[in-house]
Design a protein around this motif. Structure first.
Motif, PDB file in Angstrom:
ATOM      1  N   LEU A  65      10.740 -51.098  90.807  1.00 48.58           N
ATOM      2  CA  LEU A  65      10.445 -52.527  90.645  1.00 48.58           C
ATOM      3  C   LEU A  65       8.946 -52.799  90.743  1.00 48.58           C
ATOM      4  O   LEU A  65       8.420 -53.667  90.036  1.00 48.58           O
ATOM      5  CB  LEU A  65      11.193 -53.335  91.710  1.00 48.58           C
ATOM      6  CG  LEU A  65      12.716 -53.402  91.569  1.00 48.58           C
ATOM      7  CD1 LEU A  65      13.328 -54.148  92.747  1.00 48.58           C
ATOM      8  CD2 LEU A  65      13.108 -54.073  90.256  1.00 48.58           C
ATOM      9  N   LEU A  66       8.256 -52.064  91.608  1.00 45.19           N
ATOM     10  CA  LEU A  66       6.815 -52.276  91.765  1.00 45.19           C
ATOM     11  C   LEU A  66       6.029 -51.822  90.543  1.00 45.19           C
ATOM     12  O   LEU A  66       4.891 -52.254  90.345  1.00 45.19           O
ATOM     13  CB  LEU A  66       6.312 -51.524  93.003  1.00 45.19           C
ATOM     14  CG  LEU A  66       6.770 -52.066  94.358  1.00 45.19           C
ATOM     15  CD1 LEU A  66       6.329 -51.139  95.481  1.00 45.19           C
ATOM     16  CD2 LEU A  66       6.230 -53.471  94.595  1.00 45.19           C
ATOM     17  N   ARG A  67       6.611 -50.973  89.729  1.00 44.09           N
ATOM     18  CA  ARG A  67       5.932 -50.480  88.532  1.00 44.09           C
ATOM     19  C   ARG A  67       6.204 -51.337  87.297  1.00 44.09           C
ATOM     20  O   ARG A  67       5.636 -51.073  86.234  1.00 44.09           O
ATOM     21  CB  ARG A  67       6.366 -49.035  88.245  1.00 44.09           C
ATOM     22  CG  ARG A  67       5.961 -48.037  89.319  1.00 44.09           C
ATOM     23  CD  ARG A  67       6.633 -46.700  89.066  1.00 44.09           C
ATOM     24  NE  ARG A  67       6.433 -45.752  90.139  1.00 44.09           N
ATOM     25  CZ  ARG A  67       5.478 -44.828  90.180  1.00 44.09           C
ATOM     26  NH1 ARG A  67       4.625 -44.736  89.178  1.00 44.09           N
ATOM     27  NH2 ARG A  67       5.377 -43.999  91.193  1.00 44.09           N
ATOM     28  N   GLN A  68       7.054 -52.315  87.411  1.00 39.85           N
ATOM     29  CA  GLN A  68       7.372 -53.145  86.255  1.00 39.85           C
ATOM     30  C   GLN A  68       6.168 -53.982  85.831  1.00 39.85           C
ATOM     31  O   GLN A  68       5.293 -54.292  86.649  1.00 39.85           O
ATOM     32  CB  GLN A  68       8.560 -54.053  86.571  1.00 39.85           C
ATOM     33  CG  GLN A  68       9.878 -53.309  86.684  1.00 39.85           C
ATOM     34  CD  GLN A  68      11.058 -54.243  86.862  1.00 39.85           C
ATOM     35  OE1 GLN A  68      10.893 -55.452  87.012  1.00 39.85           O
ATOM     36  NE2 GLN A  68      12.258 -53.682  86.846  1.00 39.85           N
ATOM     37  N   ASN A  70       5.715 -57.085  85.253  1.00 34.51           N
ATOM     38  CA  ASN A  70       5.524 -58.386  85.903  1.00 34.51           C
ATOM     39  C   ASN A  70       5.407 -58.280  87.416  1.00 34.51           C
ATOM     40  O   ASN A  70       5.394 -59.298  88.114  1.00 34.51           O
ATOM     41  CB  ASN A  70       6.681 -59.322  85.546  1.00 34.51           C
ATOM     42  CG  ASN A  70       8.026 -58.766  85.997  1.00 34.51           C
ATOM     43  OD1 ASN A  70       8.143 -57.582  86.310  1.00 34.51           O
ATOM     44  ND2 ASN A  70       9.043 -59.616  86.026  1.00 34.51           N
ATOM     45  N   SER A  71       5.327 -57.072  87.947  1.00 35.80           N
ATOM     46  CA  SER A  71       5.203 -56.921  89.397  1.00 35.80           C
ATOM     47  C   SER A  71       3.794 -57.298  89.834  1.00 35.80           C
ATOM     48  O   SER A  71       2.845 -57.235  89.059  1.00 35.80           O
ATOM     49  CB  SER A  71       5.501 -55.475  89.806  1.00 35.80           C
ATOM     50  OG  SER A  71       4.540 -54.595  89.251  1.00 35.80           O
ATOM     51  N   GLY A  72       3.670 -57.684  91.088  1.00 34.58           N
ATOM     52  CA  GLY A  72       2.357 -58.019  91.631  1.00 34.58           C
ATOM     53  C   GLY A  72       1.954 -59.461  91.469  1.00 34.58           C
ATOM     54  O   GLY A  72       0.886 -59.862  91.956  1.00 34.58           O
ATOM     55  N   ASN A  76       6.197 -63.151  92.958  1.00 39.54           N
ATOM     56  CA  ASN A  76       7.109 -62.007  92.953  1.00 39.54           C
ATOM     57  C   ASN A  76       7.839 -61.922  94.291  1.00 39.54           C
ATOM     58  O   ASN A  76       7.212 -61.860  95.355  1.00 39.54           O
ATOM     59  CB  ASN A  76       6.322 -60.718  92.691  1.00 39.54           C
ATOM     60  CG  ASN A  76       7.222 -59.508  92.552  1.00 39.54           C
ATOM     61  OD1 ASN A  76       7.549 -58.860  93.539  1.00 39.54           O
ATOM     62  ND2 ASN A  76       7.629 -59.204  91.327  1.00 39.54           N
ATOM     63  N   LEU A  78       9.664 -59.532  95.566  1.00 39.08           N
ATOM     64  CA  LEU A  78       9.540 -58.259  96.271  1.00 39.08           C
ATOM     65  C   LEU A  78       8.218 -58.184  97.035  1.00 39.08           C
ATOM     66  O   LEU A  78       8.180 -57.714  98.175  1.00 39.08           O
ATOM     67  CB  LEU A  78       9.652 -57.096  95.286  1.00 39.08           C
ATOM     68  CG  LEU A  78       9.612 -55.692  95.897  1.00 39.08           C
ATOM     69  CD1 LEU A  78      10.692 -55.523  96.962  1.00 39.08           C
ATOM     70  CD2 LEU A  78       9.765 -54.626  94.815  1.00 39.08           C
ATOM     71  N   CYS A  79       7.144 -58.642  96.423  1.00 38.67           N
ATOM     72  CA  CYS A  79       5.854 -58.667  97.128  1.00 38.67           C
ATOM     73  C   CYS A  79       5.911 -59.597  98.334  1.00 38.67           C
ATOM     74  O   CYS A  79       5.352 -59.292  99.394  1.00 38.67           O
ATOM     75  CB  CYS A  79       4.743 -59.108  96.174  1.00 38.67           C
ATOM     76  SG  CYS A  79       4.312 -57.882  94.912  1.00 38.67           S
ATOM     77  N   ILE A 104       1.756 -49.485  95.392  1.00 39.93           N
ATOM     78  CA  ILE A 104       1.104 -50.797  95.344  1.00 39.93           C
ATOM     79  C   ILE A 104      -0.370 -50.645  94.980  1.00 39.93           C
ATOM     80  O   ILE A 104      -0.879 -51.306  94.065  1.00 39.93           O
ATOM     81  CB  ILE A 104       1.260 -51.522  96.697  1.00 39.93           C
ATOM     82  CG1 ILE A 104       2.730 -51.859  96.959  1.00 39.93           C
ATOM     83  CG2 ILE A 104       0.417 -52.788  96.731  1.00 39.93           C
ATOM     84  CD1 ILE A 104       2.995 -52.406  98.350  1.00 39.93           C
ATOM     85  N   GLN A 118      -2.923 -60.733  90.293  1.00 43.76           N
ATOM     86  CA  GLN A 118      -2.052 -59.857  91.077  1.00 43.76           C
ATOM     87  C   GLN A 118      -2.024 -60.339  92.524  1.00 43.76           C
ATOM     88  O   GLN A 118      -2.229 -59.568  93.455  1.00 43.76           O
ATOM     89  CB  GLN A 118      -2.529 -58.406  91.007  1.00 43.76           C
ATOM     90  CG  GLN A 118      -2.597 -57.822  89.604  1.00 43.76           C
ATOM     91  CD  GLN A 118      -2.917 -56.346  89.617  1.00 43.76           C
ATOM     92  OE1 GLN A 118      -2.048 -55.499  89.813  1.00 43.76           O
ATOM     93  NE2 GLN A 118      -4.184 -56.016  89.422  1.00 43.76           N
TER      94      GLN A 118
END
Length: 349
Positions: A65-68, A70-72, A76, A78-79, A104, A118
């Protein structure tokens, strides 16, 4: 009248009450973190406080998920979970968040050139930085370098320095990491320092980090370097042949392919990177982890190639040393360690 020895002083009583309250709240915080994570990643709905740090699917799911793309982002989930989880103050939860720092930091630095917001990643990095700032209490991290002109239990002094007294052995103090200033935002001039301090925190807990996290770190080191290191794979053998034969360099010159994700490698960032790589190469039993050992070697070669490209003598020497030391641990290595004790099945009385 003397105080009752069974009654602790007020400060001790307060500290005891605080630690007791924290211990009581930890299970509740663990369960809250698990419930929140399960709502973000339904595949992890089977998590329990007992297998939070040992679940084999946890790292792979969150890393993906962190590599997607739209991550960061600032919104988000998850962040936000990583930030809140680290701020909980529970040691196990903080270790859990630190596991994902290589991903990250790796994804964050690799996307800086894209100039996309980000805020989610930056919030997590700032939380780690603030934790270290508070822990250090405004003091730098320093080490003591003994003065070899003074005798010790390991050696005799060969000569006396006229500028120093003959009393107690004097030592030089070397600053490894300077005192930290509190920062609430990430600017381009602070980025390397903030990420570097987060990696320093990761290094202090590296014994608790899983192999998969260390492998990801080595992979991102290659991306940050932006240089192919295959040309230095047999660097030492070629150098030895040149010394024996007295012939010019026989190393084949290859085109250095720049990899997308290359970042500026200032000393504030490179120093903790080298410490982590040194652990991956030379840590206890790490030579038995073949994949980690190979990935760390590849990362060292890439960073060495980058150091040579940038003509950075401050980085060339330690990276070269890591490459040399790693060769002594390779299987079927001809380089013997003189400090290694001989092994035998025969018991001599």
């Amino acid at each position: 009248m003397s105080a009752d020895p069974q009654t602790p002083p007020p400060a001790t009583a307060t500290a005891t009450a605080t630690s007791t309250a924290t211990a009581t709240a930890s299970p509740a915080k663990l369960q809250t973190a698990i419930d929140s994570l399960s709502s973000i990643v339904p595949a992890l709905s089977t998590l329990t406080p007992s297998n939070l740090l040992t679940n084999p699917d946890l790292y792979s799911n969150i890393s993906a998920l962190l590599r997607q793309p739209n991550s960061g982002a600032g919104d988000n989930n998850l962040c936000r979970w990583l930030y809140d989880t680290f701020q909980s103050g529970v040691a196990d939860l903080q270790l859990l968040v630190l596991r994902f720092l290589p991903v990250i930091a790796g994804v964050y630095l690799s996307r800086v050139a894209d100039r996309k917001p980000q805020a989610g990643f930056e919030a997590v990095l700032l939380a780690l930085y603030a934790h270290e700032t508070t822990s250090r209490a405004g003091q730098p991290v320093s080490i003591t370098i003994p003065d070899l002109t003074q005798p010790s239990v390991y050696h005799e002094a060969t000569g006396k320095s006229p500028s120093k007294s003959t009393g107690a052995a004097e030592s030089d103090l070397a600053v490894v990491s300077h005192a930290l200033e509190p920062h609430g935002t990430v600017r381009s001039t602070r980025r390397a320092r903030i990420v570097g301090v987060a990696l320093e925190l990761y290094y202090t807990k590296i014994a608790h980090m899983p192999i998969s996290s260390k492998i990801d770190f080595c992979e991102f080191c290659k991306v940050w370097a932006g240089q192919e290191g295959e040309m230095y794979e047999k660097f030492e053998e070629d150098e030895e042949e040149n010394e024996e034969g007295g012939v010019g360099s026989a190393m084949e010159v290859k085109v250095r392919k720049k990899v997308e994700g290359r970042v500026p490698l200032c000393w504030e960032l490179l120093q903790p990177v080298m410490r982590i790589l040194a652990h991956c190469l030379l840590g206890p039993n790490n030579n038995k982890e073949v994949v980690l050992f190979e990935k760390a070697n590849e990362a060292c070669r890439s960073l060495f190639a980058r150091s040579m490209h940038d003509v950075n003598p401050k980085a060339i020497l330690p990276m070269r040393s890591l490459m040399r030391l790693s060769k002594t641990l390779m299987p079927n290595s001809k380089h013997l360690d003189p400090t290694e004790l001989p092994y035998s099945d025969v018991i001599s009385l």
